[in-house]
Design a protein around this motif. Structure first.
Motif, PDB file in Angstrom:
ATOM      1  N   ASP A  41       2.120  14.696  13.376  1.00 22.25           N
ATOM      2  CA  ASP A  41       2.698  15.956  12.172  1.00 22.25           C
ATOM      3  C   ASP A  41       3.923  16.103  13.854  1.00 22.25           C
ATOM      4  N   ALA A  42       4.466  17.644  12.929  1.00 19.71           N
ATOM      5  CA  ALA A  42       5.689  17.917  14.201  1.00 19.71           C
ATOM      6  C   ALA A  42       5.558  18.429  15.263  1.00 19.71           C
ATOM      7  N   ILE A  43       4.163  18.968  15.125  1.00 18.92           N
ATOM      8  CA  ILE A  43       3.695  19.781  16.597  1.00 18.92           C
ATOM      9  C   ILE A  43       3.316  18.666  17.699  1.00 18.92           C
ATOM     10  N   GLU A  44       2.264  17.179  17.056  1.00 24.25           N
ATOM     11  CA  GLU A  44       2.116  16.167  17.990  1.00 24.25           C
ATOM     12  C   GLU A  44       2.870  15.797  18.299  1.00 24.25           C
ATOM     13  N   LEU A  45       3.941  15.161  17.632  1.00 28.52           N
ATOM     14  CA  LEU A  45       5.810  14.718  17.569  1.00 28.52           C
ATOM     15  C   LEU A  45       6.110  14.932  18.704  1.00 28.52           C
ATOM     16  N   LEU A  46       6.188  16.378  18.740  1.00 28.10           N
ATOM     17  CA  LEU A  46       6.865  16.605  19.965  1.00 28.10           C
ATOM     18  C   LEU A  46       6.205  17.082  21.309  1.00 28.10           C
ATOM     19  N   GLU A  47       4.990  16.990  21.298  1.00 26.58           N
ATOM     20  CA  GLU A  47       4.398  17.189  22.607  1.00 26.58           C
ATOM     21  C   GLU A  47       3.947  15.820  23.001  1.00 26.58           C
ATOM     22  N   PHE A  48       4.332  14.903  22.674  1.00 32.24           N
ATOM     23  CA  PHE A  48       3.977  12.978  22.691  1.00 32.24           C
ATOM     24  C   PHE A  48       6.260  13.073  23.055  1.00 32.24           C
ATOM     25  N   THR A  55       5.362  23.415   7.032  1.00 27.46           N
ATOM     26  CA  THR A  55       4.821  23.462   8.001  1.00 27.46           C
ATOM     27  C   THR A  55       3.489  25.510   7.752  1.00 27.46           C
ATOM     28  N   GLY A  56       5.234  25.335   7.518  1.00 28.81           N
ATOM     29  CA  GLY A  56       3.983  26.655   6.635  1.00 28.81           C
ATOM     30  C   GLY A  56       2.422  26.550   6.022  1.00 28.81           C
ATOM     31  N   VAL A  57       2.667  25.431   4.840  1.00 23.84           N
ATOM     32  CA  VAL A  57       1.135  25.238   4.419  1.00 23.84           C
ATOM     33  C   VAL A  57       0.117  24.687   5.484  1.00 23.84           C
ATOM     34  N   ALA A  58       0.897  23.787   6.513  1.00 23.61           N
ATOM     35  CA  ALA A  58       0.192  23.149   7.657  1.00 23.61           C
ATOM     36  C   ALA A  58      -0.562  24.414   8.479  1.00 23.61           C
ATOM     37  N   LEU A  59      -0.094  25.215   8.667  1.00 22.39           N
ATOM     38  CA  LEU A  59      -0.547  26.176   9.534  1.00 22.39           C
ATOM     39  C   LEU A  59      -0.701  27.334   9.224  1.00 22.39           C
ATOM     40  N   LYS A 102      12.089  21.721  17.739  1.00 20.16           N
ATOM     41  CA  LYS A 102      11.892  22.523  18.386  1.00 20.16           C
ATOM     42  C   LYS A 102      12.713  23.405  17.288  1.00 20.16           C
ATOM     43  N   ARG A 103      13.829  23.539  16.510  1.00 25.97           N
ATOM     44  CA  ARG A 103      14.351  23.952  15.634  1.00 25.97           C
ATOM     45  C   ARG A 103      13.991  23.968  14.372  1.00 25.97           C
ATOM     46  N   ASP A 104      13.708  23.587  14.313  1.00 28.03           N
ATOM     47  CA  ASP A 104      12.319  22.991  12.702  1.00 28.03           C
ATOM     48  C   ASP A 104      11.061  24.200  12.676  1.00 28.03           C
ATOM     49  N   LEU A 105      10.290  23.851  13.706  1.00 33.75           N
ATOM     50  CA  LEU A 105       9.423  24.225  14.027  1.00 33.75           C
ATOM     51  C   LEU A 105       9.706  25.984  14.317  1.00 33.75           C
ATOM     52  N   GLY A 106      10.406  26.107  14.797  1.00 31.33           N
ATOM     53  CA  GLY A 106      11.122  27.637  14.831  1.00 31.33           C
ATOM     54  C   GLY A 106      11.631  28.634  14.257  1.00 31.33           C
TER      55      GLY A 106
END
Length: 194
Positions: free
Chosen positions: A74-81, A122-126, A109-113
């Protein structure tokens, strides 16, 4: 050029499922001159090849991938990787997406922020993450209560075992002195209590 204490390698990561896109991907990966291609065959539930790949990456290495979605994160895991790759000094080359590590990190980061963090997927995942966190908190509280009850039950059980030992020692003495009827009566009383 930086000197590394080990040989710099070129790796590729690919996900194959027998469709024409994946065949094109496999052929493109074969054309690359890489030291090792980690191929995940679908359905890949645990993604062993991806986990193994992460262990092999060292500073100065290059990692080729068809597109970022192939990592299955997912986006957060990909960012961390991606941030770990950058910190390690690994170069990432996506064959179907333009840019380098810095570009990919900046886009994610732009997409997540975004201004509305509850918008879209992202909202559904949160929302799901918050629900899971609430359930985990309730489960933790229930477990703590159960642990306290278990500790109380264990203490009560220790007391019962101690009482039973005393009764058994007394019954043993009664049998030793020939008071069989009294011993049987005591055994019947203990059995009735349980």
């Amino acid at each position: 050029m930086t000197d590394f204490p080990y040989e710099v390698r070129r790796y590729a990561y690919s996900v194959l499922e027998n469709s024409s896109i994946e065949i094109t991907e496999a052929l493109a990966m074969q054309d690359l001159e890489v030291d090792w291609c980690f191929e995940e065959r679908l359905p890949a539930i645990r993604r062993k090849q991806f986990e193994t790949l992460k262990l092999h990456l060292h500073p100065g290495d290059t990692l080729y991938v068809w597109k970022l979605e192939r990592f299955g994160l997912d986006a957060i895991e990909l960012l961390e990787f991606l941030e770990k790759l950058k910190k390690r000094g690994v170069t990432l080359i996506c064959l179907r997406q333009k840019g380098g590590l810095d570009d990919f990190i900046r886009r994610i980061k732009r997409d997540l922020g975004s201004t509305n963090p509850m918008a879209g997927n992202t909202g559904v995942a949160l929302k799901h993450l918050y629900e899971i966190e609430a359930r985990a908190s309730k489960l933790s509280e229930a477990t703590s209560k159960a642990d306290a009850e278990t500790a109380q039950n264990a203490e009560a059980l220790k007391g019962l075992v101690g009482d039973l030992r005393q009764h058994l020692n007394f019954i043993k003495q009664q049998i030793h002195y020939g008071e069989h009827a009294a011993a049987v009566g005591r055994i019947d009383n203990i059995s009735a209590d349980f």
